[in-house]
Design a protein around this motif. Structure first.
Motif, short mmCIF file in Angstrom:
data_model
loop_
_atom_site.label_atom_id
_atom_site.label_comp_id
_atom_site.label_asym_id
_atom_site.label_seq_id
_atom_site.Cartn_x
_atom_site.Cartn_y
_atom_site.Cartn_z
N TRP A 177 0.95 -1.20 -0.05
CA TRP A 177 -0.09 -0.06 0.05
C TRP A 177 0.89 1.32 -0.08
CZ3 TRP A 177 -5.46 0.51 0.99
CH2 TRP A 177 -6.05 -0.88 1.12
N MET A 212 -12.61 4.97 -8.93
CA MET A 212 -11.76 4.35 -9.65
C MET A 212 -12.26 3.41 -10.46
SD MET A 212 -9.16 3.02 -6.47
CE MET A 212 -10.32 2.01 -5.56
N ASP A 213 -12.59 4.06 -11.64
CA ASP A 213 -13.63 3.23 -12.55
C ASP A 213 -12.89 2.96 -13.88
OD1 ASP A 213 -15.97 2.04 -13.43
OD2 ASP A 213 -16.90 3.81 -14.18
N GLY A 214 -13.20 1.55 -14.46
CA GLY A 214 -12.86 1.34 -15.50
C GLY A 214 -11.59 0.05 -15.82
N ASN A 215 -11.77 -0.63 -14.43
CA ASN A 215 -10.73 -1.86 -14.36
C ASN A 215 -11.20 -2.91 -15.49
OD1 ASN A 215 -9.84 -0.48 -12.19
ND2 ASN A 215 -10.26 -1.79 -10.73
N ARG A 216 -12.41 -3.18 -15.50
CA ARG A 216 -12.80 -4.18 -16.42
C ARG A 216 -12.57 -3.97 -17.84
NH1 ARG A 216 -18.48 -5.97 -14.07
NH2 ARG A 216 -18.91 -3.84 -14.87
N ARG A 217 -12.89 -2.44 -18.13
CA ARG A 217 -12.62 -2.31 -19.77
C ARG A 217 -11.00 -2.16 -19.92
NH1 ARG A 217 -16.19 3.03 -19.51
NH2 ARG A 217 -16.37 2.34 -17.21
N HIS A 240 -8.70 -5.70 -11.72
CA HIS A 240 -8.76 -5.01 -10.52
C HIS A 240 -7.51 -5.00 -9.73
CE1 HIS A 240 -12.99 -4.62 -10.98
NE2 HIS A 240 -13.31 -6.14 -11.32
N GLY A 247 -5.90 -2.12 -10.91
CA GLY A 247 -6.48 -1.27 -10.04
C GLY A 247 -6.10 -0.85 -8.84
N PHE A 248 -5.80 -1.97 -8.08
CA PHE A 248 -5.12 -1.46 -6.59
C PHE A 248 -3.67 -0.89 -6.76
CE2 PHE A 248 -2.48 -2.77 -3.19
CZ PHE A 248 -3.03 -2.22 -2.16
N LEU A 300 -3.88 2.51 -7.44
CA LEU A 300 -4.13 3.31 -6.08
C LEU A 300 -3.16 3.48 -5.36
CD1 LEU A 300 -6.05 4.18 -3.70
CD2 LEU A 300 -6.41 1.69 -3.15
N ALA A 327 -13.98 1.56 -3.21
CA ALA A 327 -13.43 0.31 -3.92
C ALA A 327 -14.24 -0.54 -4.12
CB ALA A 327 -12.50 -0.18 -2.77
N ASN A 340 -22.19 -3.33 -6.26
CA ASN A 340 -21.07 -4.56 -6.92
C ASN A 340 -21.53 -5.95 -6.29
OD1 ASN A 340 -18.28 -2.03 -6.65
ND2 ASN A 340 -19.89 -2.47 -8.30
N ARG A 395 -22.79 -8.18 -9.10
CA ARG A 395 -21.96 -8.91 -10.12
C ARG A 395 -22.09 -10.33 -10.14
NH1 ARG A 395 -17.19 -4.22 -11.26
NH2 ARG A 395 -18.61 -2.65 -11.50
N LEU A 424 -13.04 -10.19 -6.14
CA LEU A 424 -12.59 -8.71 -5.55
C LEU A 424 -12.83 -8.91 -4.12
CD1 LEU A 424 -15.42 -6.38 -7.59
CD2 LEU A 424 -12.87 -5.96 -7.02
N ALA A 461 -9.62 -7.99 -1.73
CA ALA A 461 -9.53 -7.27 -0.39
C ALA A 461 -8.90 -8.04 0.60
CB ALA A 461 -11.05 -6.97 0.02
C1 FPP Z 1 -14.49 0.00 -11.15
O1 FPP Z 1 -14.27 -0.81 -12.41
C2 FPP Z 1 -13.67 -0.67 -9.95
C3 FPP Z 1 -14.41 -1.48 -8.95
C4 FPP Z 1 -15.58 -1.87 -8.87
C5 FPP Z 1 -13.21 -2.09 -7.88
C6 FPP Z 1 -12.11 -1.20 -7.39
C7 FPP Z 1 -11.39 -2.08 -6.81
C8 FPP Z 1 -9.85 -1.58 -6.79
C9 FPP Z 1 -9.10 -0.65 -7.52
C10 FPP Z 1 -9.20 -2.60 -5.85
C11 FPP Z 1 -8.92 -1.91 -4.74
C12 FPP Z 1 -8.86 -2.87 -3.53
C13 FPP Z 1 -8.89 -2.36 -2.17
C14 FPP Z 1 -8.69 -3.59 -0.88
C15 FPP Z 1 -8.77 -1.09 -1.66
P1 FPP Z 1 -15.15 -1.57 -13.03
O2 FPP Z 1 -15.25 -2.95 -12.62
O3 FPP Z 1 -16.46 -0.98 -13.15
O4 FPP Z 1 -14.75 -1.53 -14.59
P2 FPP Z 1 -15.59 -1.05 -16.02
O5 FPP Z 1 -16.32 0.32 -15.48
O6 FPP Z 1 -14.51 -1.26 -16.76
O7 FPP Z 1 -16.54 -2.15 -16.13
#
Ligand code: FPP
Ligand code: MG
Length: 342
Positions: A3, A40-45, A58, A61-62, A65, A84, A89, A92, A100, A104
Motif C-alpha cells: 500500500w 476508480m472506474d474502468g478496471n474491467r474495460r 482489478h 487497479g489496486f 491506487l 473500492a 457491486n 455482479r 474482488l 480485499a
Molecule cells: C470499477 O471498475 C472498480 C471496481 C468496482 C473495483 C475497484 C477496486 C480496486 C481498484 C481494488 C481496490 C482494493 C482495495 C482492497 C482497496 P469496473 O469494474 O466498474 O470496470 P468497468 O467500468 O470497466 O466495467
C-alpha cells in the motif's frame, strides 16, 4: 504489492522523477485540495483492452491506487477517499465478487503486515460502509487495520467498501431516530449538521476535489451528501492507466474552480448557522408566548437572549454526548471483531 510506496533515494532519481517533482512544486504554489476522492472506474474495460481477466484488471487497479497515494503525498494532499466496492457491486457475477473479495482479503492482510510503514507515515485508515455485508475474516482484518491506525493523524485514507451514499445517509437517519427514541437527543436537535456528524465520514472534511475515471459522468451513489461543494473532475482515462499527469490536470481544474466553490460553501455554512440561531430564537419566543401571551412579565421577555444561549448550550451538550455514544458504539463494534480474531 504494498500500500505504501517509499521515496526513491535522491541519488537514484531519474530525470523524469525530477521533472515530476519540479511540476509538483509548481502546482503547490497554488491552492492544493487537502481531501481528494476517487471513483476508480474502468478496471474491467482495461482488462478487456489488454486481454487480461477481470481479476487482473482489478489487481492493476489496486496497484494504481498505491501509486496514486504516493503522488497525493508528494502534492501535499493528506486525505484520500476511494470507492473500492459498492453495495451494488454485490450484484455482479459470483466469480467477480469472489475475486474482488479475495483482493480485499489479501490487501487488508498485507496492510497489517505493513504496520511499521503505516505508523512511520502516520496514516489513519478508515473503511467506510456496511461492513457486516462482508465475509467475517475480511471484517476482522479491516477492524484490526482501523484500530491499529486510529490515532494516526498525518494522512488519512478512507476506503469505501460495501458502501453506497444512500445506505450511509439512511444509516445516519436511523442513528438519529434511535438517539431520539433513547432520549439522548430531542427531535428538534435533528438538523443538517447533526446528520453530517452521523455519517461514516463524520471525522473528515468534505472532499475538495472528486475525480472519476473511465469517461462516466455520474456519481454512482458515492459521497452524494459530502460532495455538494466539491470540484468534480470526470476523466476519460481508465483507472489502471491513470497517471501523475492526470492527477495534475485534476488539481489544475480544482485550482481554476476552487474560489467560486469555496465562496458558495462558506455562504451555505453561514446561512445554516443563521437558520439554526433563528430556530432557537423562535422556539424560545414561542415558549414565552405560551406562558405569557400578553407580555406582562417584562423581566422574562428581557431575558430572551440569555434563554436562547442557554438553549444552545444545552443542545450542544446533548448532541456532544449523543455523538460520543455513537463513537463508542462504532469503536465497540471494531473492538469485538479484533477480539474475535485474537
Ligand atoms: C470499477 O471498475 C472498480 C471496481 C468496482 C473495483 C475497484 C477496486 C480496486 C481498484 C481494488 C481496490 C482494493 C482495495 C482492497 C482497496 P469496473 O469494474 O466498474 O470496470 P468497468 O467500468 O470497466 O466495467
Ligand atoms: Mg464501472
Amino acid at each position: 504489492m504494498s500500500w505504501i510506496r517509499e521515496e526513491t533515494p535522491p541519488d537514484e532519481n531519474t530525470w523524469s522523477e525530477r521533472f515530476r517533482k519540479f511540476c509538483a512544486n509548481v502546482l503547490k504554489t497554488g491552492p492544493i485540495p487537502k481531501h481528494v476522492a476517487f471513483i476508480m472506474d474502468g478496471n474491467r474495460r482495461f482488462a478487456r483492452k489488454k486481454g487480461m481477466d477481470r481479476a487482473e484488471g482489478h489487481l492493476m487497479g489496486f496497484e494504481k491506487l498505491a501509486e496514486t497515494l504516493k503522488w497525493c503525498r508528494d502534492l501535499g494532499i493528506n486525505e484520500v477517499t476511494v470507492y473500492a466496492f459498492s453495495i451494488e457491486n454485490f450484484k455482479r457475477s459470483k466469480e467477480e465478487v469472489e475475486s474482488l473479495m479475495e483482493i480485499a482479503r489479501q490487501k487488508f492482510t498485507r496492510l497489517l503486515q505493513e504496520k511499521d510503514a503505516i505508523m512511520k507515515h502516520g496514516v489513519c485508515i478508515r473503511v467506510l460502509g456496511n461492513l457486516t455485508l462482508l465475509p467475517l475474516d475480511i471484517q476482522r482484518s479491516i477492524a484490526e487495520a482501523m484500530v491499529m491506525s486510529k490515532d494516526n493523524d498525518k494522512a488519512f485514507l478512507n476506503v469505501c467498501f460495501a458502501y453506497t451514499s444512500r445506505h450511509e445517509i439512511s444509516n445516519a437517519v436511523e442513528e438519529m431516530a434511535e438517539g431520539v427514541e433513547k432520549g439522548l437527543i430531542r427531535p428538534s436537535d435533528v438538523s443538517e449538521s447533526l446528520l453530517d456528524r452521523c455519517l461514516y465520514t463524520s471525522h473528515s472534511p468534505d472532499p475538495h476535489l472528486l475525480v472519476r475515471t473511465s469517461g462516466e459522468v455520474r456519481l454512482s451513489d458515492f459521497l452524494l451528501w459530502q460532495s455538494s461543494f466539491s470540484v468534480l473532475s470526470f476523466m476519460e482515462v481508465l483507472w489502471p492507466e491513470f497517471s501523475f499527469w492526470h492527477l495534475c490536470a485534476a488539481v489544475l481544474h480544482y485550482q481554476r474552480n476552487h474560489q467560486a466553490i469555496m465562496r458558495a460553501r462558506d455562504q451555505h455554512n453561514h446561512e445554516r448557522e443563521q437558520a439554526l440561531r433563528q430556530a432557537d430564537y423562535d422556539s424560545v419566543v414561542a415558549e414565552l408566548q405560551q406562558e405569557d401571551p400578553d407580555k406582562t412579565d417584562q423581566l422574562k421577555w428581557a431575558s430572551v437572549p440569555s434563554l436562547v444561549r442557554k438553549q444552545e448550550t444545552e443542545r450542544d451538550r446533548r448532541v456532544q454526548e449523543f455523538l460520543q455514544h455513537l463513537d463508542r458504539k462504532r469503536a465497540k463494534f471494531l473492538d469485538n471483531l479484533v477480539q474475535k480474531s485474537e
